[in-house]
Every structure is written in C-alpha cells, then in structure tokens.
Design a protein around this motif. Structure first.
Motif, PDB file in Angstrom:
ATOM      1  N   TRP A   4       1.011  -1.294   0.143  1.00 53.53           N
ATOM      2  CA  TRP A   4      -0.002   0.111  -0.223  1.00 53.53           C
ATOM      3  C   TRP A   4       0.915   1.326   0.083  1.00 53.53           C
ATOM      4  O   TRP A   4       0.479   2.472   0.329  1.00 53.53           O
ATOM      5  N   ALA A   5       2.202   1.295  -0.358  1.00 50.61           N
ATOM      6  CA  ALA A   5       2.946   2.211  -0.151  1.00 50.61           C
ATOM      7  C   ALA A   5       2.633   3.647  -0.963  1.00 50.61           C
ATOM      8  O   ALA A   5       2.673   4.609  -0.418  1.00 50.61           O
ATOM      9  N   PHE A   6       2.045   3.489  -2.196  1.00 53.08           N
ATOM     10  CA  PHE A   6       1.578   4.419  -2.772  1.00 53.08           C
ATOM     11  C   PHE A   6      -0.106   4.461  -3.215  1.00 53.08           C
ATOM     12  O   PHE A   6      -0.649   5.164  -4.051  1.00 53.08           O
ATOM     13  N   LYS A   7      -0.642   3.613  -2.477  1.00 54.97           N
ATOM     14  CA  LYS A   7      -2.244   3.183  -2.816  1.00 54.97           C
ATOM     15  C   LYS A   7      -3.026   4.545  -2.765  1.00 54.97           C
ATOM     16  O   LYS A   7      -2.778   5.234  -1.723  1.00 54.97           O
ATOM     17  N   ASN A   8      -3.798   4.643  -3.834  1.00 55.38           N
ATOM     18  CA  ASN A   8      -4.634   5.869  -4.055  1.00 55.38           C
ATOM     19  C   ASN A   8      -3.868   7.219  -4.230  1.00 55.38           C
ATOM     20  O   ASN A   8      -4.641   8.175  -3.680  1.00 55.38           O
ATOM     21  N   CYS A   9      -2.799   7.308  -4.599  1.00 55.61           N
ATOM     22  CA  CYS A   9      -2.098   8.566  -4.728  1.00 55.61           C
ATOM     23  C   CYS A   9      -2.499   8.867  -6.074  1.00 55.61           C
ATOM     24  O   CYS A   9      -1.739   8.828  -7.173  1.00 55.61           O
ATOM     25  N   SER A  10      -3.763   9.713  -5.956  1.00 52.89           N
ATOM     26  CA  SER A  10      -4.583   9.744  -7.223  1.00 52.89           C
ATOM     27  C   SER A  10      -3.619  10.970  -8.266  1.00 52.89           C
ATOM     28  O   SER A  10      -3.953  11.067  -9.490  1.00 52.89           O
ATOM     29  N   ARG A  11      -2.784  11.777  -7.784  1.00 54.21           N
ATOM     30  CA  ARG A  11      -1.767  12.636  -8.550  1.00 54.21           C
ATOM     31  C   ARG A  11      -0.573  12.245  -9.230  1.00 54.21           C
ATOM     32  O   ARG A  11       0.027  12.883  -9.945  1.00 54.21           O
ATOM     33  N   LEU A  12      -0.213  10.857  -8.871  1.00 53.21           N
ATOM     34  CA  LEU A  12       0.936  10.388  -9.231  1.00 53.21           C
ATOM     35  C   LEU A  12       0.909  10.074 -10.528  1.00 53.21           C
ATOM     36  O   LEU A  12       0.056   9.438 -11.095  1.00 53.21           O
ATOM     37  N   LYS A  13       1.758  10.609 -11.739  1.00 53.59           N
ATOM     38  CA  LYS A  13       1.588  10.190 -13.225  1.00 53.59           C
ATOM     39  C   LYS A  13       2.701   9.301 -13.643  1.00 53.59           C
ATOM     40  O   LYS A  13       2.667   8.510 -14.490  1.00 53.59           O
ATOM     41  N   THR A  14       3.984   9.341 -12.937  1.00 55.72           N
ATOM     42  CA  THR A  14       5.081   8.601 -13.427  1.00 55.72           C
ATOM     43  C   THR A  14       5.939   8.284 -12.259  1.00 55.72           C
ATOM     44  O   THR A  14       5.978   8.794 -11.393  1.00 55.72           O
ATOM     45  N   ILE A  15       6.608   6.971 -12.434  1.00 54.95           N
ATOM     46  CA  ILE A  15       7.504   6.611 -11.394  1.00 54.95           C
ATOM     47  C   ILE A  15       8.362   5.654 -12.083  1.00 54.95           C
ATOM     48  O   ILE A  15       8.309   4.859 -12.735  1.00 54.95           O
ATOM     49  N   GLU A  16       9.768   5.889 -11.230  1.00 46.72           N
ATOM     50  CA  GLU A  16      10.884   4.744 -11.600  1.00 46.72           C
ATOM     51  C   GLU A  16      11.449   4.108 -10.640  1.00 46.72           C
ATOM     52  O   GLU A  16      11.745   4.674  -9.459  1.00 46.72           O
ATOM     53  N   ILE A  17      11.315   2.852 -10.628  1.00 47.50           N
ATOM     54  CA  ILE A  17      11.551   1.719  -9.426  1.00 47.50           C
ATOM     55  C   ILE A  17      13.143   1.740  -9.678  1.00 47.50           C
ATOM     56  O   ILE A  17      13.550   1.123 -10.795  1.00 47.50           O
ATOM     57  N   PRO A  18      14.053   1.982  -8.694  1.00 47.15           N
ATOM     58  CA  PRO A  18      15.372   1.818  -8.902  1.00 47.15           C
ATOM     59  C   PRO A  18      15.913   0.405  -9.015  1.00 47.15           C
ATOM     60  O   PRO A  18      14.996  -0.778  -8.565  1.00 47.15           O
ATOM     61  N   SER A  19      17.113   0.071  -9.758  1.00 50.66           N
ATOM     62  CA  SER A  19      17.655  -1.529  -9.815  1.00 50.66           C
ATOM     63  C   SER A  19      18.000  -1.868  -8.519  1.00 50.66           C
ATOM     64  O   SER A  19      18.355  -1.234  -7.473  1.00 50.66           O
ATOM     65  N   GLY A  20      17.905  -3.194  -8.350  1.00 51.74           N
ATOM     66  CA  GLY A  20      18.049  -3.957  -7.049  1.00 51.74           C
ATOM     67  C   GLY A  20      16.795  -4.237  -6.390  1.00 51.74           C
ATOM     68  O   GLY A  20      16.817  -5.300  -5.744  1.00 51.74           O
ATOM     69  N   VAL A  21      15.580  -3.563  -6.740  1.00 50.75           N
ATOM     70  CA  VAL A  21      14.288  -3.896  -6.169  1.00 50.75           C
ATOM     71  C   VAL A  21      13.889  -5.261  -6.982  1.00 50.75           C
ATOM     72  O   VAL A  21      13.780  -5.446  -8.083  1.00 50.75           O
TER      73      VAL A  21
END
Length: 206
Positions: A4-21
């Motif tokens: 649920w880290a970003f659940k329902n963050c309705s304004r979030l448009k883009t995200i980049e998850i770093p290497s290693g995850v």
C-alpha cells in the motif's frame, strides 16, 4: 517496496523503481488513477497481488536494464505475478511476458483491461488461472505455449477471440472459459480430459 506504499495517490503520473528492487508488494500502486508510465528494473522477481490494480490510465511499462530501456517486455528475472496485479488497467495496450520465467498466470491478472490487444506468454507457463483475461474486450488473438495444461474458469469470457489453437498439452478447460467470445470452431487435443460448464456458451461456433 512495502504494501500500500502509494495506494490511491491519485496525482502520481510517473514513477521509476531503482535497480535492485526484487518485489513490488500488494496494492503498492493500486488506485493511482493518473499513473501513466512506470519504469521497472530487470532485477524485479515478483509483482504482488493488486500491485497496479485500478491504474486506469497506465499505458506504458518500461523495463530498465542499465541504460537500456525496453517498453512492455518483462525482464527474465520475473518469476511470479500474483492475482489481480493489473486488474482494470483500462489503458494498457500490450504486455510481453515471453522473457519472464513465470509458470502461472494468476487469477484476474488482466481482468477488464479493455484496450489490451496483445499478450505474449512465456514458454515456462503451465496454467492460466480463473478470469486472467476476463472482459478484455479488445483481445482478439493469443498464442498459448505448449506447456499449458489448464485454462481456468472464465479466462477468456467476453473477449473478441475468434481463432484459437489449443496446445497439445491442454487437459482441462474451466467453467465459461470461452463464454461470449467470437470463437467459430474448436479442435481439442488428444488426452484432453474435461470441459467445464458453459465453456463455449454464447460463442460463435458453427
């Protein structure tokens, strides 16, 4: 990344998850209704339950390997996708899992992805579980790998599939698996054992 880290963050448009995850936990981005683009690392091994569910504007998934960017083609470290991971991603057009190492396409994985027209599955796949492509109304064709032995309940319900080649390994078809499709003819393989109730109901078989 935690549940649920970003659940329902309705304004979030883009995200980049770093290497290693290695894991995107349950419902991490669920309900991020303005999320359009995600960059995932090739180190990713698991996409958990409902991770991107109801991201109705998500249309691009980019896999990043160093400086190399590959659109909508999963990395070869991916081993597990959990139920409803991409449910109701109404803007997603295509997904290529051919390089992944998943063995099961889980329940409801792409349910109601109404614009999706292309899905490429890996040779490691053995089972397509209930409602995996339920109400993917734009999906008109798909190639099933020869190791698949089970197609679950309502997998292709309310899709536009017209032609379908059943893999020689297939043993069972679940309830309503091809109900309300455009399927016009079928040829089942030798060794086939079970057809579920309503399997081809309301299809176009002649």
């Amino acid at each position: 990344i935690g549940e649920w880290a970003f659940k329902n963050c309705s304004r979030l448009k883009t995200i980049e998850i770093p290497s290693g995850v290695k894991n995107i936990s349950a419902s991490t981005f669920e309900g991020c209704t303005y999320l359009k683009s995600v960059k995932l690392p090739v180190t990713l091994e698991k996409i958990s339950e409902a991770a991107f569910s109801n991201c109705i504007n998500l249309d691009t998934i980019i896999w990043k390997d160093g400086n190399k960017l590959v659109e909508n083609i999963a990395g070869n470290k991916l081993k597990l996708i959990e139920p409803f991971a991409f449910k109701n991603c109404k803007s997603l057009l295509s997904v290529d899992l051919s390089k992944s190492n998943i063995t099961i396409l889980p329940e409801g994985c792409f349910t109601s992805c109404s614009k999706i027209t292309e899905i490429v599955l890996p040779s490691t796949l053995t089972s397509i579980n209930n409602k995996a492509f339920y109400s993917c109304v734009s999906l008109s064709s798909i190639s099933i790998p020869n190791n698949v032995n089970n197609i679950g309940d309502y997998v292709f319900y309310d899709t536009s599939i017209k032609n379908f080649t059943f893999p020689t390994s297939l043993k069972t078809l679940g309830v309503g698996a091809f109900k309300r499709t455009g399927l016009t003819e079928i040829s089942l393989p030798e060794g086939f054992t079970n057809i579920g109730e309503e399997c081809f109901m309301e299809s176009k078989i002649e």
